[in-house]
Write a protein that holds these residues in place. Structure first.
Motif, short mmCIF file in Angstrom:
data_model
loop_
_atom_site.label_atom_id
_atom_site.label_comp_id
_atom_site.label_asym_id
_atom_site.label_seq_id
_atom_site.Cartn_x
_atom_site.Cartn_y
_atom_site.Cartn_z
N SER A 71 0.83 -1.20 0.00
CA SER A 71 0.00 0.00 0.00
C SER A 71 0.86 1.25 0.00
O SER A 71 0.53 2.26 -0.65
CB SER A 71 -0.95 0.00 1.20
OG SER A 71 -0.24 0.16 2.42
N ALA A 72 2.00 1.21 0.70
CA ALA A 72 2.89 2.37 0.72
C ALA A 72 3.51 2.60 -0.66
O ALA A 72 3.56 3.73 -1.15
CB ALA A 72 4.00 2.16 1.76
N VAL A 73 3.97 1.53 -1.30
CA VAL A 73 4.56 1.67 -2.63
C VAL A 73 3.53 2.17 -3.64
O VAL A 73 3.80 3.05 -4.46
CB VAL A 73 5.16 0.33 -3.09
CG1 VAL A 73 5.70 0.42 -4.51
CG2 VAL A 73 6.28 -0.10 -2.15
N LEU A 74 2.32 1.62 -3.57
CA LEU A 74 1.28 2.03 -4.50
C LEU A 74 0.90 3.49 -4.30
O LEU A 74 0.78 4.25 -5.26
CB LEU A 74 0.05 1.13 -4.33
CG LEU A 74 -1.18 1.50 -5.16
CD1 LEU A 74 -0.84 1.51 -6.65
CD2 LEU A 74 -2.32 0.53 -4.88
N LEU A 75 0.69 3.89 -3.04
CA LEU A 75 0.33 5.29 -2.77
C LEU A 75 1.41 6.25 -3.24
O LEU A 75 1.13 7.28 -3.85
CB LEU A 75 0.09 5.48 -1.27
CG LEU A 75 -1.27 5.03 -0.73
CD1 LEU A 75 -1.24 5.02 0.79
CD2 LEU A 75 -2.37 5.96 -1.23
N ALA A 76 2.66 5.90 -2.95
CA ALA A 76 3.77 6.78 -3.33
C ALA A 76 3.88 6.92 -4.84
O ALA A 76 3.98 8.02 -5.38
CB ALA A 76 5.08 6.28 -2.74
N THR A 77 3.87 5.79 -5.54
CA THR A 77 4.08 5.84 -6.99
C THR A 77 2.87 6.39 -7.72
O THR A 77 3.00 7.01 -8.77
CB THR A 77 4.40 4.44 -7.54
OG1 THR A 77 3.37 3.51 -7.15
CG2 THR A 77 5.74 3.95 -7.00
N ALA A 78 1.66 6.17 -7.17
CA ALA A 78 0.46 6.65 -7.85
C ALA A 78 0.28 8.15 -7.71
O ALA A 78 -0.36 8.79 -8.56
CB ALA A 78 -0.77 5.92 -7.31
N THR A 79 0.82 8.74 -6.65
CA THR A 79 0.58 10.15 -6.41
C THR A 79 1.80 11.04 -6.67
O THR A 79 1.66 12.25 -6.79
CB THR A 79 0.13 10.38 -4.96
OG1 THR A 79 1.13 9.87 -4.06
CG2 THR A 79 -1.19 9.67 -4.68
#
Length: 310
Positions: free
Chosen positions: A182-190
């Protein structure tokens, strides 16, 4: 911006064994540094919350400030330390094997050229940094779960500096990886995605990012190059050219990867027959689905599911 990191200290340190999920939070002062001449056997994720660190892998270096997620792939010599001139470096870190989808999310943030595998996700918007902080706290709490009783509920407390946890049990390991994902997804998506190369830096076209997000949101839809291009008001040829150049793979290859990932998650989380999983993931032919799934995950769908449950 990439930086020269030749002056980092030369104190060699072992890396955690491959297969383990290890997470910790450090608050270090000048003089702290780690060097691994052979690299690590697993991926290293660092999330800086205060001060600054200097990270180098191979010939590629970066200064990590508050809010930066810096990721190092395995097998390449690396070193990291409190950045010159910084009074401290406060950061979360995690060693683990990355899930297949993560490299796709991280690809636009790759610095330098292969064989270096250093990714810098920056700037991560301030609006989502609390979510990332929560994800790392949850990862630490779940990694400490012994499997007896229920895992800790509620908002994880802020750990003291130096706290490290190793997820030994299968359930604890998977829960910890879910938090990191979830941290990787949030960081890369935003984050403001950037493609950096030897000749400079250029932003990824927002139309390409929208198409990529559309694929990820509904991989089972009947996407084609033409429909994806039309959705972002580009010609099919121009869209395919931009997508491939900026994201490192063709639209259809990205769609296949997204469909296979979606299918794997359905196999993991549901009891749907393989034929229905194939259809839900956008594959018209169960035979074709089984063949490409085996190529990607090393086992046919049914055996993949059975292996997880055994």
């Amino acid at each position: 911006m990439p930086v020269d990191a030749d002056a980092l200290p030369e104190t060699a340190a072992p890396s955690p064994p491959p297969g383990l999920v290890t997470v910790g939070r450090f608050d270090e002062r000048p003089g702290y540094g780690v060097v691994r001449p052979g690299g690590a056997d697993s991926w290293l994720f660092t999330w800086t919350t205060g001060g600054a660190g200097q990270v180098r892998q191979g010939v590629t270096g970066v200064r990590a400030g508050a809010g930066d997620l810096v990721v190092l792939g395995p097998g390449v010599p690396h070193r990291y330390a409190v950045a010159p001139g910084a009074p401290r470096w406060t950061f979360w870190w995690a060693h683990c094997q990355a899930r297949p989808a993560w490299t796709h999310w991280l690809r636009p943030h790759l610095l330098g050229d292969p064989p270096d595998r250093l990714y810098a996700v920056t700037p991560v918007p301030a609006a989502v940094r609390d979510r990332l902080e929560h994800a790392f706290r949850r990862m630490l709490a779940d990694a400490r779960w012994t499997g007896e009783g229920a895992p800790a509920a509620g908002e994880p407390e802020e750990p003291e500096a130096g706290r490290v946890a190793v997820a030994h049990g299968t359930a604890a390991r998977e829960l910890a990886l879910c938090s990191l994902e979830s941290a990787v997804l949030l960081a890369t998506a935003t984050a403001t995605a950037a493609v950096r190369g030897g000749t400079g830096r250029c932003g990824v076209d927002p139309r390409i990012r929208r198409a990529e997000a559309r694929i990820a949101a509904d991989p089972g839809a009947p996407h084609t190059v033409a429909t994806l291009a039309a959705d972002v008001s580009l010609s099919a040829s121009r869209f395919a050219h931009l997508f491939t150049r900026q994201l490192g793979q063709s639209p259809m290859r990205a769609l296949l990867a997204a469909r296979l990932l979606h299918a794997a998650r359905l196999l993991e989380a549901t009891d749907l027959p393989v034929e229905r999983v194939a259809a839900a993931a956008g594959f018209a032919s169960p035979f074709h689905f089984s063949r490409v799934f085996r190529q990607r995950y090393g086992a046919p769908p049914g055996a993949y599911r059975a292996g997880l449950r055994s």
